[in-house]
Design a protein around this motif. Structure first.
Motif, short mmCIF file in Angstrom:
data_model
loop_
_atom_site.label_atom_id
_atom_site.label_comp_id
_atom_site.label_asym_id
_atom_site.label_seq_id
_atom_site.Cartn_x
_atom_site.Cartn_y
_atom_site.Cartn_z
N ARG A 1 49.41 35.65 35.43
CA ARG A 1 48.66 36.88 35.14
C ARG A 1 47.23 36.54 34.73
N LEU A 2 47.06 35.45 34.03
CA LEU A 2 45.72 35.00 33.64
C LEU A 2 44.85 34.82 34.88
N LYS A 3 45.44 34.21 35.90
CA LYS A 3 44.71 34.01 37.16
C LYS A 3 44.42 35.33 37.85
N THR A 4 45.41 36.22 37.88
CA THR A 4 45.23 37.52 38.52
C THR A 4 44.14 38.33 37.82
N ASN A 5 44.10 38.27 36.49
CA ASN A 5 43.10 39.03 35.73
C ASN A 5 41.68 38.65 36.09
N LEU A 6 41.49 37.41 36.54
CA LEU A 6 40.15 36.93 36.89
C LEU A 6 39.94 36.91 38.40
N HIS A 7 40.74 36.16 39.12
CA HIS A 7 40.52 35.95 40.55
C HIS A 7 40.91 37.17 41.39
N GLY A 8 41.83 37.99 40.88
CA GLY A 8 42.33 39.10 41.70
C GLY A 8 41.51 40.37 41.62
N VAL A 9 40.38 40.33 40.89
CA VAL A 9 39.62 41.58 40.71
C VAL A 9 38.17 41.49 41.18
N VAL A 10 37.78 40.35 41.73
CA VAL A 10 36.36 40.17 42.05
C VAL A 10 36.04 40.37 43.53
N ASP A 11 37.06 40.64 44.35
CA ASP A 11 36.80 40.72 45.79
C ASP A 11 36.97 42.12 46.36
N PHE A 12 37.01 43.14 45.50
CA PHE A 12 37.07 44.51 46.00
C PHE A 12 36.46 45.46 44.97
N HIS A 13 36.16 46.67 45.40
CA HIS A 13 35.61 47.71 44.53
C HIS A 13 36.35 49.01 44.78
N LEU A 14 36.43 49.85 43.77
CA LEU A 14 37.02 51.17 43.93
C LEU A 14 35.97 52.14 44.45
N ASP A 15 36.40 53.07 45.29
CA ASP A 15 35.51 54.14 45.74
C ASP A 15 35.19 55.06 44.56
N GLU A 16 34.07 55.76 44.69
CA GLU A 16 33.69 56.72 43.64
C GLU A 16 34.79 57.75 43.41
N SER A 17 35.45 58.17 44.50
CA SER A 17 36.50 59.17 44.36
C SER A 17 37.69 58.63 43.57
N ASP A 18 37.96 57.35 43.71
CA ASP A 18 39.05 56.73 42.95
C ASP A 18 38.69 56.60 41.48
N ILE A 19 37.44 56.23 41.20
CA ILE A 19 36.99 56.15 39.81
C ILE A 19 37.08 57.52 39.16
N GLU A 20 36.66 58.54 39.90
CA GLU A 20 36.71 59.91 39.37
C GLU A 20 38.15 60.32 39.11
N ARG A 21 39.04 59.95 39.99
CA ARG A 21 40.46 60.29 39.81
C ARG A 21 41.01 59.63 38.54
N LEU A 22 40.65 58.37 38.31
CA LEU A 22 41.12 57.68 37.12
C LEU A 22 40.42 58.20 35.86
N ASN A 23 39.18 58.63 36.00
CA ASN A 23 38.48 59.25 34.86
C ASN A 23 39.21 60.49 34.37
N ASN A 24 39.93 61.14 35.28
CA ASN A 24 40.53 62.44 34.96
C ASN A 24 42.04 62.40 34.84
N VAL A 25 42.59 61.22 34.57
CA VAL A 25 44.02 61.14 34.25
C VAL A 25 44.28 62.09 33.07
N PRO A 26 45.26 63.00 33.17
CA PRO A 26 45.40 64.04 32.14
C PRO A 26 45.80 63.53 30.76
N HIS A 27 46.58 62.45 30.70
CA HIS A 27 47.00 61.96 29.38
C HIS A 27 45.81 61.33 28.66
N ARG A 28 45.65 61.67 27.40
CA ARG A 28 44.58 61.12 26.57
C ARG A 28 45.20 60.57 25.30
N GLN A 29 44.89 59.31 24.97
CA GLN A 29 45.45 58.71 23.76
C GLN A 29 44.67 57.47 23.36
N ARG A 30 44.31 57.42 22.08
CA ARG A 30 43.77 56.19 21.50
C ARG A 30 44.96 55.37 21.02
#
Length: 340
Positions: A292-321
């Motif tokens: 998982r340590l490797k995935t956390n670093l190497h598995g996230v640097v070769d792609f990007h989320l679309d703006e629509s996907d970021i917006e979708r995740l911004n609006n996940v209905p559950h809110r909790q600290r």
């Protein structure tokens, strides 16, 4: 790789295997690091740190209260001694706990961290909370304001023993107050940040003021319900972010490959981290699992989320600290008072 907002760096600029962001004072910080809370078992932690360095991690986030500064310092020193790494190739963050946030106690506390880390300087020093306590570590000291805390950090910054200074768990209102009187502007704000607490207002404020945001708890911190400094916080239960429908849907979009139909949790993990990176937020997930340590670093640097996907995740209905920092309750500088 692209750089975060207000970074003046080449698009392929990295430290180790992480993209870099340029702080407002010119000091460069990796956007992906290793969080080390709950990493105080020496044998296990040494192995994880050594493997992390070999994988390309260069940012290590610790704190005086984590009880592992000496372990981190020893591992880093071993790399220097072997000649395989130099100090300037690492980015080390530590934090001053509220017991020592009184301006008269900050310098001594910082120098103790400096000695434990066995380093001539620290890259980033944070005020761990906006609340100051008496020396018993429990009783609040209401006389110390965030402005006073910041002025103490400025004095440390002026020594040159720290390359950047910032805040942790502070509110927008508290940062605004400090920025009005600051001789040295806030360089970094570290806050809990994830799909259930996207911190939209705070992130926007920081972008406008050239403050880099570091998010902790980005994967839901499933192992958070443990004793800390002698007591176990009353952590509320929360949904599993890896099973959040929006996260699963976005992960399916980016995780499918021609010969792959069944998605694994690895892709949800990558999406949760990429969600913050694409918003210009530094991430410091902790793991002792080497895969998982490797995935956390190497598995996230070769792609990007679309703006629509970021917006979708911004609006996940559950809110909790997830981290309510109950010890701050009742202090006049409690940054979560409106949420209690």
């Amino acid at each position: 790789l692209t750089c975060a907002p207000f970074a003046d760096l080449p698009s392929d600029s990295t430290m180790g295997n992480a993209p870099l962001v340029c702080l407002s004072n010119g000091h460069k910080m990796p956007l992906i690091g290793l969080g080390t809370w709950q990493s105080d078992k020496e044998e296990e932690h040494v192995k994880v740190l050594e493997e992390a360095v070999n994988m390309g991690y260069r940012l290590f986030d610790t704190a005086a209260s984590y009880g592992n500064e000496e372990i981190i310092g020893r591992v880093m020193h071993n790399f220097y001694a072997k000649g395989t790494m130099s100090r300037c190739e690492f980015f080390i963050t530590t934090k001053i706990w509220p017991t020592y946030l009184h301006p008269d106690r900050q310098m001594a506390a910082f120098k103790e961290s400096l000695a434990k880390l066995d380093t001539p300087y620290v890259d980033l020093l944070l005020a761990h909370q906006p609340t100051c306590y008496e020396l018993d570590g429990v009783t609040h000291d209401p006389s110390v304001t965030v402005e006073m805390i910041w002025q103490g950090l400025e004095k440390i910054y002026e020594t040159g023993l720290v390359k950047a200074i910032g805040v942790s768990n502070w509110s927008v209102e508290q940062m605004e107050r400090v920025m009005k009187i600051a001789k040295v502007k806030i360089h970094v704000a570290q806050v809990e940040c994830h799909v259930y607490l996207p911190q939209l207002e705070l992130v926007e404020y920081c972008k406008k003021n050239k403050i880099v945001v570091t998010g902790y708890g980005s994967l839901g911190s499933p192992a958070r319900k443990v004793p800390f400094l002698g007591r176990t916080p009353n952590f509320a239960d929360s949904p599993n972010m890896f099973e959040e429908p929006a996260v699963v849907a976005v992960a399916q979009k980016y995780g499918k490959k021609p010969q792959q139909v069944i998605i694994s949790k690895k892709y949800q993990l990558q999406v949760l981290i990429r969600y913050l990176l694409d918003r210009g937020i530094c991430v410091i997930p902790k793991s002792s699992n080497l895969e998982r340590l490797k995935t956390n670093l190497h598995g996230v640097v070769d792609f990007h989320l679309d703006e629509s996907d970021i917006e979708r995740l911004n609006n996940v209905p559950h809110r909790q600290r997830l981290f309510m920092q109950e010890h701050m309750a009742g202090h006049p500088e409690d940054s979560f008072a409106s949420e209690r």
